[in-house]
Design a protein around this motif. Structure first.
Motif, PDB file in Angstrom:
ATOM      1  N   GLY A 136      48.475  10.015 -51.505  1.00 32.12           N
ATOM      2  CA  GLY A 136      49.332   9.055 -50.832  1.00 32.12           C
ATOM      3  C   GLY A 136      48.988   8.904 -49.371  1.00 32.12           C
ATOM      4  O   GLY A 136      48.067   9.547 -48.866  1.00 32.12           O
ATOM      5  N   GLY A 137      49.770   8.051 -48.722  1.00 33.72           N
ATOM      6  CA  GLY A 137      49.487   7.760 -47.336  1.00 33.72           C
ATOM      7  C   GLY A 137      50.688   7.805 -46.425  1.00 33.72           C
ATOM      8  O   GLY A 137      51.792   7.441 -46.829  1.00 33.72           O
ATOM      9  N   ILE A 138      50.438   8.272 -45.221  1.00 29.93           N
ATOM     10  CA  ILE A 138      51.371   8.105 -44.125  1.00 29.93           C
ATOM     11  C   ILE A 138      50.807   6.897 -43.395  1.00 29.93           C
ATOM     12  O   ILE A 138      49.817   6.995 -42.660  1.00 29.93           O
ATOM     13  N   VAL A 139      51.410   5.738 -43.658  1.00 31.41           N
ATOM     14  CA  VAL A 139      50.889   4.454 -43.202  1.00 31.41           C
ATOM     15  C   VAL A 139      51.581   4.071 -41.898  1.00 31.41           C
ATOM     16  O   VAL A 139      52.816   4.020 -41.845  1.00 31.41           O
ATOM     17  N   ILE A 140      50.769   3.790 -40.867  1.00 38.51           N
ATOM     18  CA  ILE A 140      51.317   3.469 -39.553  1.00 38.51           C
ATOM     19  C   ILE A 140      50.775   2.131 -39.077  1.00 38.51           C
ATOM     20  O   ILE A 140      49.586   1.841 -39.221  1.00 38.51           O
ATOM     21  N   HIS A 141      51.670   1.325 -38.523  1.00 37.51           N
ATOM     22  CA  HIS A 141      51.278   0.096 -37.843  1.00 37.51           C
ATOM     23  C   HIS A 141      52.073   0.007 -36.551  1.00 37.51           C
ATOM     24  O   HIS A 141      53.303   0.059 -36.563  1.00 37.51           O
ATOM     25  N   ARG A 142      51.348  -0.082 -35.449  1.00 40.96           N
ATOM     26  CA  ARG A 142      51.953  -0.155 -34.109  1.00 40.96           C
ATOM     27  C   ARG A 142      53.003   0.933 -33.883  1.00 40.96           C
ATOM     28  O   ARG A 142      54.090   0.679 -33.363  1.00 40.96           O
ATOM     29  N   GLY A 143      52.682   2.127 -34.325  1.00 41.25           N
ATOM     30  CA  GLY A 143      53.540   3.276 -34.087  1.00 41.25           C
ATOM     31  C   GLY A 143      54.672   3.468 -35.075  1.00 41.25           C
ATOM     32  O   GLY A 143      55.392   4.455 -35.002  1.00 41.25           O
ATOM     33  N   LYS A 144      54.837   2.552 -36.001  1.00 42.81           N
ATOM     34  CA  LYS A 144      55.920   2.659 -36.981  1.00 42.81           C
ATOM     35  C   LYS A 144      55.369   3.062 -38.346  1.00 42.81           C
ATOM     36  O   LYS A 144      54.248   2.699 -38.710  1.00 42.81           O
ATOM     37  N   ILE A 145      56.184   3.802 -39.099  1.00 49.22           N
ATOM     38  CA  ILE A 145      55.770   4.417 -40.349  1.00 49.22           C
ATOM     39  C   ILE A 145      56.382   3.682 -41.534  1.00 49.22           C
ATOM     40  O   ILE A 145      57.582   3.385 -41.547  1.00 49.22           O
ATOM     41  N   LEU A 193      46.343   9.992 -43.395  1.00 49.15           N
ATOM     42  CA  LEU A 193      46.847   9.126 -42.336  1.00 49.15           C
ATOM     43  C   LEU A 193      46.158   7.785 -42.529  1.00 49.15           C
ATOM     44  O   LEU A 193      44.925   7.735 -42.676  1.00 49.15           O
ATOM     45  N   MET A 194      46.940   6.710 -42.562  1.00 43.94           N
ATOM     46  CA  MET A 194      46.386   5.392 -42.822  1.00 43.94           C
ATOM     47  C   MET A 194      46.877   4.391 -41.794  1.00 43.94           C
ATOM     48  O   MET A 194      47.995   4.500 -41.294  1.00 43.94           O
ATOM     49  N   GLU A 195      46.030   3.418 -41.499  1.00 45.40           N
ATOM     50  CA  GLU A 195      46.358   2.345 -40.567  1.00 45.40           C
ATOM     51  C   GLU A 195      46.605   1.066 -41.350  1.00 45.40           C
ATOM     52  O   GLU A 195      45.749   0.613 -42.101  1.00 45.40           O
ATOM     53  N   ALA A 196      47.795   0.476 -41.170  1.00 43.18           N
ATOM     54  CA  ALA A 196      48.122  -0.793 -41.820  1.00 43.18           C
ATOM     55  C   ALA A 196      47.611  -1.945 -40.975  1.00 43.18           C
ATOM     56  O   ALA A 196      47.497  -1.841 -39.755  1.00 43.18           O
ATOM     57  N   GLN A 197      47.348  -3.053 -41.634  1.00 51.58           N
ATOM     58  CA  GLN A 197      46.833  -4.234 -40.950  1.00 51.58           C
ATOM     59  C   GLN A 197      47.954  -5.116 -40.391  1.00 51.58           C
ATOM     60  O   GLN A 197      47.712  -5.984 -39.573  1.00 51.58           O
ATOM     61  N   SER A 198      49.193  -4.907 -40.877  1.00 52.62           N
ATOM     62  CA  SER A 198      50.348  -5.687 -40.417  1.00 52.62           C
ATOM     63  C   SER A 198      51.616  -4.935 -40.806  1.00 52.62           C
ATOM     64  O   SER A 198      51.547  -3.872 -41.407  1.00 52.62           O
ATOM     65  N   LEU A 225      54.425  14.030 -42.470  1.00 55.36           N
ATOM     66  CA  LEU A 225      54.655  13.016 -41.443  1.00 55.36           C
ATOM     67  C   LEU A 225      54.427  13.603 -40.057  1.00 55.36           C
ATOM     68  O   LEU A 225      53.777  12.983 -39.214  1.00 55.36           O
ATOM     69  N   GLU A 226      54.943  14.805 -39.811  1.00 54.20           N
ATOM     70  CA  GLU A 226      54.745  15.459 -38.510  1.00 54.20           C
ATOM     71  C   GLU A 226      53.264  15.621 -38.191  1.00 54.20           C
ATOM     72  O   GLU A 226      52.814  15.281 -37.093  1.00 54.20           O
ATOM     73  N   LYS A 227      52.506  16.146 -39.154  1.00 54.43           N
ATOM     74  CA  LYS A 227      51.070  16.360 -38.947  1.00 54.43           C
ATOM     75  C   LYS A 227      50.347  15.036 -38.713  1.00 54.43           C
ATOM     76  O   LYS A 227      49.515  14.927 -37.814  1.00 54.43           O
ATOM     77  N   ALA A 228      50.661  14.039 -39.527  1.00 50.92           N
ATOM     78  CA  ALA A 228      49.988  12.742 -39.406  1.00 50.92           C
ATOM     79  C   ALA A 228      50.323  12.074 -38.079  1.00 50.92           C
ATOM     80  O   ALA A 228      49.453  11.471 -37.444  1.00 50.92           O
ATOM     81  N   TYR A 229      51.581  12.173 -37.647  1.00 51.01           N
ATOM     82  CA  TYR A 229      51.975  11.500 -36.417  1.00 51.01           C
ATOM     83  C   TYR A 229      51.324  12.154 -35.195  1.00 51.01           C
ATOM     84  O   TYR A 229      50.965  11.464 -34.237  1.00 51.01           O
ATOM     85  N   GLU A 230      51.136  13.466 -35.233  1.00 52.08           N
ATOM     86  CA  GLU A 230      50.415  14.144 -34.143  1.00 52.08           C
ATOM     87  C   GLU A 230      48.987  13.622 -34.067  1.00 52.08           C
ATOM     88  O   GLU A 230      48.469  13.373 -32.978  1.00 52.08           O
ATOM     89  N   GLU A 231      48.353  13.452 -35.225  1.00 52.17           N
ATOM     90  CA  GLU A 231      46.994  12.900 -35.255  1.00 52.17           C
ATOM     91  C   GLU A 231      46.989  11.464 -34.757  1.00 52.17           C
ATOM     92  O   GLU A 231      46.095  11.059 -34.003  1.00 52.17           O
ATOM     93  N   TYR A 232      47.973  10.686 -35.163  1.00 51.67           N
ATOM     94  CA  TYR A 232      48.083   9.292 -34.705  1.00 51.67           C
ATOM     95  C   TYR A 232      48.184   9.237 -33.182  1.00 51.67           C
ATOM     96  O   TYR A 232      47.515   8.429 -32.535  1.00 51.67           O
ATOM     97  N   LYS A 233      49.000  10.100 -32.585  1.00 47.12           N
ATOM     98  CA  LYS A 233      49.166  10.092 -31.132  1.00 47.12           C
ATOM     99  C   LYS A 233      47.858  10.398 -30.412  1.00 47.12           C
ATOM    100  O   LYS A 233      47.603   9.850 -29.349  1.00 47.12           O
ATOM    101  N   LYS A 234      47.021  11.242 -30.995  1.00 50.40           N
ATOM    102  CA  LYS A 234      45.720  11.558 -30.403  1.00 50.40           C
ATOM    103  C   LYS A 234      44.787  10.357 -30.470  1.00 50.40           C
ATOM    104  O   LYS A 234      44.029  10.083 -29.558  1.00 50.40           O
ATOM    105  N   ARG A 235      44.850   9.634 -31.570  1.00 53.29           N
ATOM    106  CA  ARG A 235      43.924   8.526 -31.803  1.00 53.29           C
ATOM    107  C   ARG A 235      44.425   7.192 -31.255  1.00 53.29           C
ATOM    108  O   ARG A 235      43.639   6.340 -30.897  1.00 53.29           O
ATOM    109  N   ARG A 236      45.734   6.986 -31.296  1.00 51.34           N
ATOM    110  CA  ARG A 236      46.380   5.743 -30.830  1.00 51.34           C
ATOM    111  C   ARG A 236      45.702   4.474 -31.323  1.00 51.34           C
ATOM    112  O   ARG A 236      45.350   3.598 -30.555  1.00 51.34           O
ATOM    113  N   PHE A 237      45.531   4.384 -32.642  1.00 53.59           N
ATOM    114  CA  PHE A 237      44.994   3.150 -33.202  1.00 53.59           C
ATOM    115  C   PHE A 237      46.097   2.100 -33.280  1.00 53.59           C
ATOM    116  O   PHE A 237      47.255   2.400 -33.123  1.00 53.59           O
ATOM    117  N   ASN A 238      45.739   0.868 -33.527  1.00 50.43           N
ATOM    118  CA  ASN A 238      46.577  -0.347 -33.600  1.00 50.43           C
ATOM    119  C   ASN A 238      47.672  -0.381 -32.630  1.00 50.43           C
ATOM    120  O   ASN A 238      48.222  -0.263 -31.807  1.00 50.43           O
TER     121      ASN A 238
END
Length: 141
Positions: free
Chosen positions: A8-17, A88-93, A128-141
């Motif tokens: 599965g995925g922890i899908v994030i777009h513009r900081g929202k899950i 950890l996944m990045e959504a397109q919208s 979610l905690e682990k994925a969001y920490e990674e997201y903050k390091k990468r700051r995609f979208n």
């Protein structure tokens, strides 16, 4: 005991899950992350992308592997041991449309603290905690 594997995925777009609300025959209900079973000859990554798309309608790409969760549950006279691999996944919208055939009644993107408290299962909160920490390091979208 039977062993099964899902992804599965922890899908994030513009900081929202992205979360899904499941109500299965009025017995099971709660907010969850999108995930599902692997098909024959399918990679973990392909499973995660496919399941996110099927369950939520979201187009997402994998950013990184987050980890795995394990749990047991009962089905009839059998115990199922399930391993779920999370990405950890990045959504397109912000688009999402819950898969009603699988009991998903609602979906949406939520701020981290909202998503954390909405999630039904502790092991999904941990991912979610682990994925969001990674997201903050990468700051995609």
């Amino acid at each position: 005991m039977k062993n099964t594997t899902s992804c599965g995925g922890i899908v994030i777009h513009r900081g929202k899950i992205l979360l899904l609300y499941k109500n299965y025959n009025n017995r099971y209900s709660g907010w969850v992350l999108p995930k599902g079973s692997m098909e024959d000859n399918e990679s973990r990554e392909d499973t995660a992308v496919r399941e996110v798309k099927e369950e939520s309608g979201a187009d997402a790409k994998i950013v990184s592997y987050v980890g795995e969760t394990n749990f047991n549950f009962h089905v009839e006279n059998n115990i199922i041991h399930k391993t779920v691999h999370w990405f950890l996944m990045e959504a397109q919208s912000f688009y999402s449309k819950p898969q009603r055939e699988e009991g998903f009644m609602d979906s949406g993107y939520y701020k981290y603290h909202e998503a954390y408290y909405l999630l039904k299962f502790d092991n999904e909160r941990e991912m979610l905690e682990k994925a969001y920490e990674e997201y903050k390091k990468r700051r995609f979208n």
